[in-house]
Write a protein that holds these residues in place. Structure first.
Motif, PDB file in Angstrom:
ATOM      1  N   PHE A  55      79.753 -17.329  99.274  1.00  0.00           N
ATOM      2  CA  PHE A  55      80.627 -16.176  99.533  1.00  0.00           C
ATOM      3  C   PHE A  55      82.018 -16.385  98.955  1.00  0.00           C
ATOM      4  CE2 PHE A  55      83.789 -14.078 102.221  1.00  0.00           C
ATOM      5  CZ  PHE A  55      83.349 -12.763 102.186  1.00  0.00           C
ATOM      6  N   HIS A  56      82.581 -17.563  99.145  1.00  0.00           N
ATOM      7  CA  HIS A  56      83.932 -17.827  98.671  1.00  0.00           C
ATOM      8  C   HIS A  56      84.026 -17.731  97.155  1.00  0.00           C
ATOM      9  CE1 HIS A  56      84.689 -20.300 102.591  1.00  0.00           C
ATOM     10  NE2 HIS A  56      84.761 -18.988 102.780  1.00  0.00           N
ATOM     11  N   ALA A  57      83.006 -18.227  96.464  1.00  0.00           N
ATOM     12  CA  ALA A  57      83.001 -18.158  95.005  1.00  0.00           C
ATOM     13  C   ALA A  57      82.931 -16.708  94.532  1.00  0.00           C
ATOM     14  CB  ALA A  57      81.825 -18.952  94.450  1.00  0.00           C
ATOM     15  N   ALA A  58      82.167 -15.872  95.244  1.00  0.00           N
ATOM     16  CA  ALA A  58      82.057 -14.462  94.867  1.00  0.00           C
ATOM     17  C   ALA A  58      83.408 -13.757  94.997  1.00  0.00           C
ATOM     18  CB  ALA A  58      81.006 -13.762  95.715  1.00  0.00           C
ATOM     19  N   CYS A  59      84.076 -13.963  96.131  1.00  0.00           N
ATOM     20  CA  CYS A  59      85.383 -13.323  96.343  1.00  0.00           C
ATOM     21  C   CYS A  59      86.419 -13.826  95.339  1.00  0.00           C
ATOM     22  CB  CYS A  59      85.860 -13.579  97.766  1.00  0.00           C
ATOM     23  SG  CYS A  59      84.858 -12.777  99.041  1.00  0.00           S
ATOM     24  N   THR A  60      86.439 -15.127  95.120  1.00  0.00           N
ATOM     25  CA  THR A  60      87.406 -15.687  94.180  1.00  0.00           C
ATOM     26  C   THR A  60      87.139 -15.203  92.763  1.00  0.00           C
ATOM     27  OG1 THR A  60      87.616 -17.665  95.563  1.00  0.00           O
ATOM     28  CG2 THR A  60      88.398 -17.815  93.296  1.00  0.00           C
ATOM     29  N   GLY A  61      85.863 -15.207  92.359  1.00  0.00           N
ATOM     30  CA  GLY A  61      85.524 -14.779  91.003  1.00  0.00           C
ATOM     31  C   GLY A  61      85.901 -13.331  90.735  1.00  0.00           C
ATOM     32  N   VAL A  62      85.563 -12.440  91.661  1.00  0.00           N
ATOM     33  CA  VAL A  62      85.883 -11.025  91.469  1.00  0.00           C
ATOM     34  C   VAL A  62      87.396 -10.804  91.552  1.00  0.00           C
ATOM     35  CG1 VAL A  62      85.554  -8.694  92.365  1.00  0.00           C
ATOM     36  CG2 VAL A  62      83.647 -10.299  92.335  1.00  0.00           C
ATOM     37  N   GLY A  63      88.059 -11.527  92.451  1.00  0.00           N
ATOM     38  CA  GLY A  63      89.516 -11.401  92.554  1.00  0.00           C
ATOM     39  C   GLY A  63      90.223 -11.852  91.286  1.00  0.00           C
ATOM     40  N   VAL A  64      89.824 -12.995  90.755  1.00  0.00           N
ATOM     41  CA  VAL A  64      90.430 -13.489  89.516  1.00  0.00           C
ATOM     42  C   VAL A  64      90.123 -12.546  88.350  1.00  0.00           C
ATOM     43  CG1 VAL A  64      90.371 -15.366  87.818  1.00  0.00           C
ATOM     44  CG2 VAL A  64      90.455 -15.893  90.255  1.00  0.00           C
ATOM     45  N   ALA A  65      88.886 -12.044  88.301  1.00  0.00           N
ATOM     46  CA  ALA A  65      88.522 -11.099  87.237  1.00  0.00           C
ATOM     47  C   ALA A  65      89.379  -9.836  87.304  1.00  0.00           C
ATOM     48  CB  ALA A  65      87.041 -10.743  87.349  1.00  0.00           C
ATOM     49  N   THR A  66      89.678  -9.376  88.509  1.00  0.00           N
ATOM     50  CA  THR A  66      90.536  -8.192  88.666  1.00  0.00           C
ATOM     51  C   THR A  66      91.944  -8.463  88.161  1.00  0.00           C
ATOM     52  OG1 THR A  66      89.251  -7.525  90.612  1.00  0.00           O
ATOM     53  CG2 THR A  66      91.417  -6.516  90.320  1.00  0.00           C
ATOM     54  N   LEU A  67      92.490  -9.627  88.496  1.00  0.00           N
ATOM     55  CA  LEU A  67      93.830  -9.977  88.030  1.00  0.00           C
ATOM     56  C   LEU A  67      93.862 -10.143  86.514  1.00  0.00           C
ATOM     57  CD1 LEU A  67      94.881 -12.544  90.791  1.00  0.00           C
ATOM     58  CD2 LEU A  67      95.544 -10.140  90.593  1.00  0.00           C
ATOM     59  N   VAL A  68      92.820 -10.756  85.948  1.00  0.00           N
ATOM     60  CA  VAL A  68      92.754 -10.917  84.493  1.00  0.00           C
ATOM     61  C   VAL A  68      92.659  -9.556  83.805  1.00  0.00           C
ATOM     62  CG1 VAL A  68      91.337 -11.806  82.599  1.00  0.00           C
ATOM     63  CG2 VAL A  68      91.786 -13.242  84.582  1.00  0.00           C
ATOM     64  N   ALA A  69      91.851  -8.659  84.367  1.00  0.00           N
ATOM     65  CA  ALA A  69      91.737  -7.314  83.798  1.00  0.00           C
ATOM     66  C   ALA A  69      93.075  -6.583  83.836  1.00  0.00           C
ATOM     67  CB  ALA A  69      90.678  -6.516  84.561  1.00  0.00           C
ATOM     68  N   ALA A  70      93.816  -6.761  84.934  1.00  0.00           N
ATOM     69  CA  ALA A  70      95.145  -6.145  85.015  1.00  0.00           C
ATOM     70  C   ALA A  70      96.071  -6.706  83.947  1.00  0.00           C
ATOM     71  CB  ALA A  70      95.738  -6.377  86.411  1.00  0.00           C
ATOM     72  N   GLY A  71      96.040  -8.023  83.751  1.00  0.00           N
ATOM     73  CA  GLY A  71      96.885  -8.638  82.736  1.00  0.00           C
ATOM     74  C   GLY A  71      96.530  -8.185  81.332  1.00  0.00           C
ATOM     75  N   LEU A  72      95.232  -8.110  81.029  1.00  0.00           N
ATOM     76  CA  LEU A  72      94.802  -7.706  79.688  1.00  0.00           C
ATOM     77  C   LEU A  72      95.180  -6.256  79.390  1.00  0.00           C
ATOM     78  CD1 LEU A  72      91.268  -9.379  79.449  1.00  0.00           C
ATOM     79  CD2 LEU A  72      93.393 -10.107  78.344  1.00  0.00           C
ATOM     80  N   THR A  73      94.933  -5.370  80.359  1.00  0.00           N
ATOM     81  CA  THR A  73      95.295  -3.963  80.140  1.00  0.00           C
ATOM     82  C   THR A  73      96.809  -3.790  80.021  1.00  0.00           C
ATOM     83  OG1 THR A  73      95.205  -3.613  82.542  1.00  0.00           O
ATOM     84  CG2 THR A  73      93.251  -3.051  81.257  1.00  0.00           C
ATOM     85  N   ALA A  74      97.576  -4.592  80.762  1.00  0.00           N
ATOM     86  CA  ALA A  74      99.030  -4.526  80.642  1.00  0.00           C
ATOM     87  C   ALA A  74      99.485  -4.977  79.257  1.00  0.00           C
ATOM     88  CB  ALA A  74      99.692  -5.385  81.726  1.00  0.00           C
ATOM     89  N   CYS A  75      98.857  -6.017  78.717  1.00  0.00           N
ATOM     90  CA  CYS A  75      99.194  -6.486  77.369  1.00  0.00           C
ATOM     91  C   CYS A  75      98.856  -5.436  76.325  1.00  0.00           C
ATOM     92  CB  CYS A  75      98.458  -7.786  77.064  1.00  0.00           C
ATOM     93  SG  CYS A  75      99.026  -9.218  78.012  1.00  0.00           S
ATOM     94  N   VAL A  76      97.690  -4.792  76.472  1.00  0.00           N
ATOM     95  CA  VAL A  76      97.298  -3.742  75.534  1.00  0.00           C
ATOM     96  C   VAL A  76      98.276  -2.571  75.599  1.00  0.00           C
ATOM     97  CG1 VAL A  76      95.515  -2.044  74.991  1.00  0.00           C
ATOM     98  CG2 VAL A  76      94.870  -4.393  75.555  1.00  0.00           C
TER      99      VAL A  76
END
Length: 212
Positions: free
Chosen positions: A150-171
């Motif tokens: 469970f912890h890996a699922a929450c962490t993975g999706v949370g980090v992916a969300t933050l990375v997606a926010a960073g990438l879209t902000a850079c674009v």
């Protein structure tokens, strides 16, 4: 959509195994997430009545929502019941701050330079995207949890969300920078052209030279 629904099939089981919380009390966690989503959606909707045409507002709220959503999902690593309850409440706020500004930003982007109504296109694109995310979310959450926990699922999706926010902000930053650069070049070219036309020496007419 994935970040919204991946936790649906795994949260109740996790709460039961770690904190011995039954289905009835697990429903309170989902209720807290839904309640904060409803309240935050109302606040964003009222604010957007005056500021919906400002891209800075739309993108700012969207990135704030993605940051809250990603950070709250990472907070779910804790086994403390109250921390998880607060994290799910923040998830609801993040969902509200993310969805509506995305729709408004998409509307402004598609409407730029066009005189046709794009509301139908925006509704279709947003519903398709969210529906695909809703369908994939439970599968992704269950698959990651079965393999890594469970912890890996929450962490993975949370980090992916933050990375997606960073990438879209850079674009977005690169797009704004390129647009400003192209406007500056056009402005400079027009200015130099006007200066060149103003400094062009006058040529005597053929009639005037024959008279001389």
């Amino acid at each position: 959509g994935v970040a919204w629904t991946f936790i649906d099939p795994i949260l109740e089981r996790h709460l039961n195994e770690v904190n011995h919380i039954g289905q009835l009390h697990a429903g309170y966690f989902f209720a807290a997430m839904s309640l904060t989503y409803i309240l935050a959606t109302g606040l964003v909707g009222v604010a957007n009545k005056r500021m919906h045409k400002l891209k800075v507002w739309n993108y700012g709220v969207m990135y704030l929502g993605m940051a809250l959503l990603g950070g709250a999902l990472i907070m779910m690593r804790s086994n403390n019941v109250w921390i998880q309850l607060v994290a799910l409440s923040i998830v609801g706020v993040g969902q509200a701050f993310t969805y509506l500004p995305i729709v408004l930003a998409l509307t402004l982007t598609l409407k730029a330079g066009r005189k046709v109504d794009v509301s139908a296109t925006v509704a279709g694109v947003s519903q398709i995207s969210v529906s695909v995310g809703f369908a994939l979310g439970p599968f992704v959450g269950s698959e990651i949890t079965s393999r890594y926990g469970f912890h890996a699922a929450c962490t993975g999706v949370g980090v992916a969300t933050l990375v997606a926010a960073g990438l879209t902000a850079c674009v977005l930053f690169m797009e704004v920078t390129c647009r400003c650069g192209s406007h500056k070049k056009k402005h400079d070219a027009g200015r130099y052209q006007s200066l060149g036309e103003g400094n062009t020496p006058s040529v005597p007419s053929e009639h005037g030279s024959s008279r001389a």
